[in-house]
Design a protein around this motif. Structure first.
Motif, PDB file in Angstrom:
ATOM      1  N   PHE A   1      -4.010  -4.735   3.801  1.00 24.52           N
ATOM      2  CA  PHE A   1      -2.803  -3.975   3.476  1.00 24.52           C
ATOM      3  C   PHE A   1      -2.591  -2.811   4.450  1.00 24.52           C
ATOM      4  O   PHE A   1      -1.443  -2.451   4.733  1.00 24.52           O
ATOM      5  CB  PHE A   1      -2.828  -3.490   2.026  1.00 24.52           C
ATOM      6  CG  PHE A   1      -2.363  -4.533   1.052  1.00 24.52           C
ATOM      7  CD1 PHE A   1      -1.009  -4.753   0.830  1.00 24.52           C
ATOM      8  CD2 PHE A   1      -3.267  -5.313   0.352  1.00 24.52           C
ATOM      9  CE1 PHE A   1      -0.564  -5.721  -0.054  1.00 24.52           C
ATOM     10  CE2 PHE A   1      -2.844  -6.285  -0.543  1.00 24.52           C
ATOM     11  CZ  PHE A   1      -1.484  -6.485  -0.745  1.00 24.52           C
ATOM     12  N   LEU A   2      -3.688  -2.221   4.973  1.00 19.65           N
ATOM     13  CA  LEU A   2      -3.535  -1.202   6.009  1.00 19.65           C
ATOM     14  C   LEU A   2      -2.881  -1.795   7.253  1.00 19.65           C
ATOM     15  O   LEU A   2      -1.977  -1.188   7.833  1.00 19.65           O
ATOM     16  CB  LEU A   2      -4.889  -0.600   6.386  1.00 19.65           C
ATOM     17  CG  LEU A   2      -5.436   0.507   5.499  1.00 19.65           C
ATOM     18  CD1 LEU A   2      -6.879   0.827   5.892  1.00 19.65           C
ATOM     19  CD2 LEU A   2      -4.579   1.757   5.561  1.00 19.65           C
ATOM     20  N   ASP A   3      -3.347  -2.975   7.654  1.00 18.59           N
ATOM     21  CA  ASP A   3      -2.760  -3.630   8.826  1.00 18.59           C
ATOM     22  C   ASP A   3      -1.286  -3.945   8.592  1.00 18.59           C
ATOM     23  O   ASP A   3      -0.444  -3.759   9.479  1.00 18.59           O
ATOM     24  CB  ASP A   3      -3.538  -4.905   9.170  1.00 18.59           C
ATOM     25  CG  ASP A   3      -4.926  -4.613   9.721  1.00 18.59           C
ATOM     26  OD1 ASP A   3      -5.205  -3.453  10.094  1.00 18.59           O
ATOM     27  OD2 ASP A   3      -5.736  -5.557   9.781  1.00 18.59           O
ATOM     28  N   GLN A   4      -0.976  -4.410   7.386  1.00 17.04           N
ATOM     29  CA  GLN A   4       0.417  -4.702   7.037  1.00 17.04           C
ATOM     30  C   GLN A   4       1.250  -3.420   7.068  1.00 17.04           C
ATOM     31  O   GLN A   4       2.375  -3.393   7.588  1.00 17.04           O
ATOM     32  CB  GLN A   4       0.452  -5.338   5.643  1.00 17.04           C
ATOM     33  CG  GLN A   4       1.799  -5.813   5.198  1.00 17.04           C
ATOM     34  CD  GLN A   4       1.718  -6.449   3.819  1.00 17.04           C
ATOM     35  OE1 GLN A   4       1.328  -5.809   2.843  1.00 17.04           O
ATOM     36  NE2 GLN A   4       2.058  -7.724   3.736  1.00 17.04           N
ATOM     37  N   LYS A   5       0.691  -2.339   6.534  1.00 12.87           N
ATOM     38  CA  LYS A   5       1.386  -1.049   6.504  1.00 12.87           C
ATOM     39  C   LYS A   5       1.612  -0.520   7.919  1.00 12.87           C
ATOM     40  O   LYS A   5       2.655   0.080   8.212  1.00 12.87           O
ATOM     41  CB  LYS A   5       0.570  -0.043   5.682  1.00 12.87           C
ATOM     42  CG  LYS A   5       1.294   1.230   5.345  1.00 12.87           C
ATOM     43  CD  LYS A   5       2.360   0.958   4.331  1.00 12.87           C
ATOM     44  CE  LYS A   5       2.935   2.237   3.775  1.00 12.87           C
ATOM     45  NZ  LYS A   5       4.014   1.949   2.827  1.00 12.87           N
TER      46      LYS A   5
ATOM     47  N   LEU B   1       0.843  -1.180   0.000  1.00 20.46           N
ATOM     48  CA  LEU B   1       0.000   0.000   0.000  1.00 20.46           C
ATOM     49  C   LEU B   1       0.887   1.241   0.000  1.00 20.46           C
ATOM     50  O   LEU B   1       1.861   1.308   0.752  1.00 20.46           O
ATOM     51  CB  LEU B   1      -0.891  -0.023   1.249  1.00 20.46           C
ATOM     52  CG  LEU B   1      -1.966   1.041   1.360  1.00 20.46           C
ATOM     53  CD1 LEU B   1      -3.004   0.879   0.248  1.00 20.46           C
ATOM     54  CD2 LEU B   1      -2.636   0.953   2.724  1.00 20.46           C
ATOM     55  N   VAL B   2       0.546   2.193  -0.859  1.00 24.75           N
ATOM     56  CA  VAL B   2       1.315   3.440  -0.925  1.00 24.75           C
ATOM     57  C   VAL B   2       0.373   4.639  -0.828  1.00 24.75           C
ATOM     58  O   VAL B   2      -0.819   4.519  -1.082  1.00 24.75           O
ATOM     59  CB  VAL B   2       2.149   3.539  -2.228  1.00 24.75           C
ATOM     60  CG1 VAL B   2       3.235   2.480  -2.272  1.00 24.75           C
ATOM     61  CG2 VAL B   2       1.277   3.472  -3.467  1.00 24.75           C
TER      62      VAL B   2
ATOM     63  N   SER C   1      -6.681  -0.747  -7.688  1.00 22.81           N
ATOM     64  CA  SER C   1      -7.512  -0.364  -6.546  1.00 22.81           C
ATOM     65  C   SER C   1      -7.880  -1.630  -5.786  1.00 22.81           C
ATOM     66  O   SER C   1      -8.247  -2.641  -6.386  1.00 22.81           O
ATOM     67  CB  SER C   1      -8.777   0.348  -7.022  1.00 22.81           C
ATOM     68  OG  SER C   1      -8.449   1.594  -7.589  1.00 22.81           O
ATOM     69  N   LEU C   2      -7.814  -1.549  -4.481  1.00 25.52           N
ATOM     70  CA  LEU C   2      -8.058  -2.712  -3.637  1.00 25.52           C
ATOM     71  C   LEU C   2      -9.533  -2.830  -3.236  1.00 25.52           C
ATOM     72  O   LEU C   2     -10.218  -1.822  -3.080  1.00 25.52           O
ATOM     73  CB  LEU C   2      -7.212  -2.611  -2.369  1.00 25.52           C
ATOM     74  CG  LEU C   2      -5.701  -2.622  -2.564  1.00 25.52           C
ATOM     75  CD1 LEU C   2      -4.998  -2.234  -1.276  1.00 25.52           C
ATOM     76  CD2 LEU C   2      -5.238  -3.995  -3.037  1.00 25.52           C
TER      77      LEU C   2
END
Length: 106
Positions: free
Chosen positions: A38-42, A9-10, A29-30
């Protein structure tokens, strides 16, 4: 031609910044579920970056991810700050720098 794979995620303007540098970004787009994953990963990535650098700049990135998670969950920033303030009023903050060493039961 050199290709570097990221799959992370960027921030929204990163593809534009990449294009201005003369490169091409491939993005998608997710879905809601993937976005949350991806937010949790980020969040973990930004936490590790902060811990490694102790940089306020990295701390700002961490907070940006937290704000994005709150928005995803439908939580207003003011409501979140109220929750934080309520918890601080009830349980305190971390200003006294207390380290709990033991609890002794009689």
């Amino acid at each position: 031609m050199k290709t570097i794979t990221y799959n992370k995620l960027v921030r929204d303007r990163i593809p534009e910044i990449i294009k201005k540098s003369g490169k091409r970004a491939v993005v998608e787009s997710l879905t809601d579920k993937a976005y949350k994953e991806f937010l949790d990963q980020k969040l973990g990535e930004e936490l590790q970056d902060y811990l490694a650098s102790d940089s306020v700049d990295e701390l700002a990135d961490l907070v940006e991810v937290i704000y994005s998670i709150l928005k995803y969950k439908g939580v207003e920033i003011n409501d979140f700050h109220s929750l934080r303030e309520k918890k601080a009023a009830e349980r305190g903050a971390f200003e006294k720098r207390l380290l709990l060493k033991e609890v002794i039961e009689d």
